[in-house]
Enzyme design. Structure first.
Site, mmCIF file in Angstrom:
data_model
loop_
_atom_site.group_PDB
_atom_site.id
_atom_site.type_symbol
_atom_site.label_atom_id
_atom_site.label_comp_id
_atom_site.label_asym_id
_atom_site.label_seq_id
_atom_site.Cartn_x
_atom_site.Cartn_y
_atom_site.Cartn_z
ATOM 1 N N LEU A 141 17.533 126.414 -40.676
ATOM 2 C CA LEU A 141 17.140 125.347 -41.598
ATOM 3 C C LEU A 141 16.293 125.988 -42.698
ATOM 4 O O LEU A 141 15.368 126.745 -42.392
ATOM 5 C CB LEU A 141 16.319 124.286 -40.861
ATOM 6 C CG LEU A 141 15.947 123.102 -41.760
ATOM 7 C CD1 LEU A 141 17.158 122.192 -41.943
ATOM 8 C CD2 LEU A 141 14.794 122.316 -41.175
ATOM 9 N N LYS B 22 19.865 119.211 -41.504
ATOM 10 C CA LYS B 22 18.729 118.701 -40.718
ATOM 11 C C LYS B 22 19.192 117.489 -39.918
ATOM 12 O O LYS B 22 18.850 116.332 -40.203
ATOM 13 C CB LYS B 22 17.524 118.388 -41.616
ATOM 14 C CG LYS B 22 16.215 118.335 -40.823
ATOM 15 C CD LYS B 22 15.028 118.456 -41.727
ATOM 16 C CE LYS B 22 13.702 118.224 -41.017
ATOM 17 N NZ LYS B 22 13.398 119.143 -39.931
ATOM 18 N N TYR C 229 17.510 113.693 -40.745
ATOM 19 C CA TYR C 229 16.130 113.245 -40.859
ATOM 20 C C TYR C 229 15.331 114.171 -41.764
ATOM 21 O O TYR C 229 15.790 115.267 -42.101
ATOM 22 C CB TYR C 229 15.475 113.134 -39.474
ATOM 23 C CG TYR C 229 15.130 114.465 -38.828
ATOM 24 C CD1 TYR C 229 16.115 115.278 -38.280
ATOM 25 C CD2 TYR C 229 13.820 114.915 -38.766
ATOM 26 C CE1 TYR C 229 15.804 116.492 -37.689
ATOM 27 C CE2 TYR C 229 13.489 116.128 -38.171
ATOM 28 C CZ TYR C 229 14.491 116.911 -37.641
ATOM 29 O OH TYR C 229 14.180 118.116 -37.062
HETATM 30 N N1 PDD Z 1 10.887 120.631 -38.123
HETATM 31 N N2 PDD Z 1 13.427 125.004 -38.509
HETATM 32 C C1 PDD Z 1 13.671 123.933 -37.738
HETATM 33 C C2 PDD Z 1 14.726 124.036 -36.692
HETATM 34 C C3 PDD Z 1 12.948 122.739 -37.938
HETATM 35 O O1 PDD Z 1 13.202 121.658 -37.172
HETATM 36 C C4 PDD Z 1 11.939 122.707 -38.930
HETATM 37 C C5 PDD Z 1 11.139 121.460 -39.204
HETATM 38 C C6 PDD Z 1 11.705 123.854 -39.694
HETATM 39 C C7 PDD Z 1 10.664 123.894 -40.783
HETATM 40 O O2 PDD Z 1 11.072 123.105 -41.877
HETATM 41 P P1 PDD Z 1 10.004 122.423 -42.845
HETATM 42 O O3 PDD Z 1 9.152 123.514 -43.368
HETATM 43 O O4 PDD Z 1 10.842 121.800 -43.913
HETATM 44 O O5 PDD Z 1 9.231 121.427 -42.038
HETATM 45 C C8 PDD Z 1 12.475 124.983 -39.462
HETATM 46 C C9 PDD Z 1 10.300 119.333 -38.354
HETATM 47 C C10 PDD Z 1 8.895 119.417 -38.832
HETATM 48 C C11 PDD Z 1 10.471 118.495 -37.103
HETATM 49 O O6 PDD Z 1 11.568 118.566 -36.548
HETATM 50 O O7 PDD Z 1 9.571 117.741 -36.720
#
Ligand code: PDD
Length: 287
Positions: A205, A147, A33
């Site tokens: 991530l 992801k 996702y």
């Molecule tokens: N989450 N680490 C994890 C485990 C995450 O699930 C996310 C993002 C991030 C930050 O990534 P980014 O800056 O690309 O949003 C780091 C999203 C927002 C979610 O699961 O809703």
């Protein structure tokens, strides 16, 4: 305005949107996702998110369901149909629908679902007062760089954090180093004013907001070191914060109940947040 979802080629009322019970996303969490912010009607760092999506798909040998260009058109249509000017778009791609069996099915098209929604306002106190995090063991698999929709340890961790009255949980590896938050990347600012976040590996991530903060730190002359840090080092830090699409830079003022620095949101975190907001009004930092 009623919400509209995109499901495998059709735009349907959100309440009526369904996928098959044989979808491998439902059966095995066999999917990936992305969450992309929409600010002033523009997708923030769209290119970075689509590059990461491409990487997640290829690591799992899931095909793109359509061209990148077509996907971008559908994303814009979902945003338009939902009247989202400031909010998020959620994309979920799975290996598709097949009789439940562990090996990859043959000749099955991947499934694609998209939804969009308006931003939930972030409480003002998040920035004026900051938030707390708690730490616990990282129980995830060895490919956290993908992801994947397989988020059981993340949701258990987030729930544990919320039950402890904290905003986020920071997960800690077997060597005592913080990997990341359950849905955010983790950052500290040392006594010397150095910005520290864990280096990219299979253990975290690679957040798109993380990449944007790295870029902004460079633009603002901050010294950045990408390396693991321990919980003890974080507790002794001058500042701490988290980064993510849904709440770009969130100052952290307590770790496991102990104050970070003077217990107030840090200057560098707030400066980076302002710089980030200025950049996202123009479509983001990394395209
Ligand atoms: N989450 N680490 C994890 C485990 C995450 O699930 C996310 C993002 C991030 C930050 O990534 P980014 O800056 O690309 O949003 C780091 C999203 C927002 C979610 O699961 O809703």
């Amino acid at each position: 305005m009623s919400r509209i979802a995109y499901v495998n080629g059709r735009y349907v009322p959100h309440r009526e949107a369904t996928v098959s019970i044989d979808d491998r996303g439902y059966q095995f969490a066999d999917g990936v996702y992305e969450v992309i912010a929409v600010t002033n009607g523009r997708l923030v760092d769209e290119g970075g998110h689509l590059d990461r999506l491409d990487r997640s798909l290829s690591e799992l040998s899931i095909a793109w369901p359509m061209s990148r260009r077509a996907m971008q058109l559908v994303m814009r249509e979902v945003i338009r149909r939902n009247g989202v000017t400031n909010g998020i778009i959620y994309l979920q791609l799975t290996r598709g629908v097949a009789r439940r069996d562990h090996p990859f099915p043959v000749g099955v098209a991947p499934s694609l679902v998209m939804t969009a929604r308006r931003a939930k306002p972030i409480p003002a106190s998040n920035l004026t007062k900051g938030v707390g995090v708690v730490t616990f063991a990282d129980q995830r698999w060895a490919r956290c760089d993908i992801k994947s929709t397989s988020l059981l340890p993340n949701i258990l961790g987030k729930q544990a954090a919320r039950q402890a009255g904290a905003y986020e949980g920071w997960m800690v590896d077997n060597n005592g180093f913080v990997t990341e938050g359950t849905s955010t990347n983790a950052w500290i600012v040392t006594d010397k004013g150095e910005l520290i976040t864990r280096n990219v590996s299979h253990a975290i991530l690679n957040g798109i907001t993380r990449l944007a903060v790295i870029q902004l730190a460079g633009d603002n002359g901050l010294k950045l070191v990408e390396r693991p840090f321990t919980v003890a080092e974080a507790k002794a830090a001058r500042e701490a914060f988290t980064s993510s699409t849904t709440n770009p830079i969130q100052p952290v003022v307590a770790i496991d109940g102990a104050p970070v620095g003077d217990g107030k949101p840090g200057r560098i975190a707030l400066e980076l947040r302002r710089a980030y907001e200025a950049a996202t009004a123009q479509g983001g930092v990394n395209g």
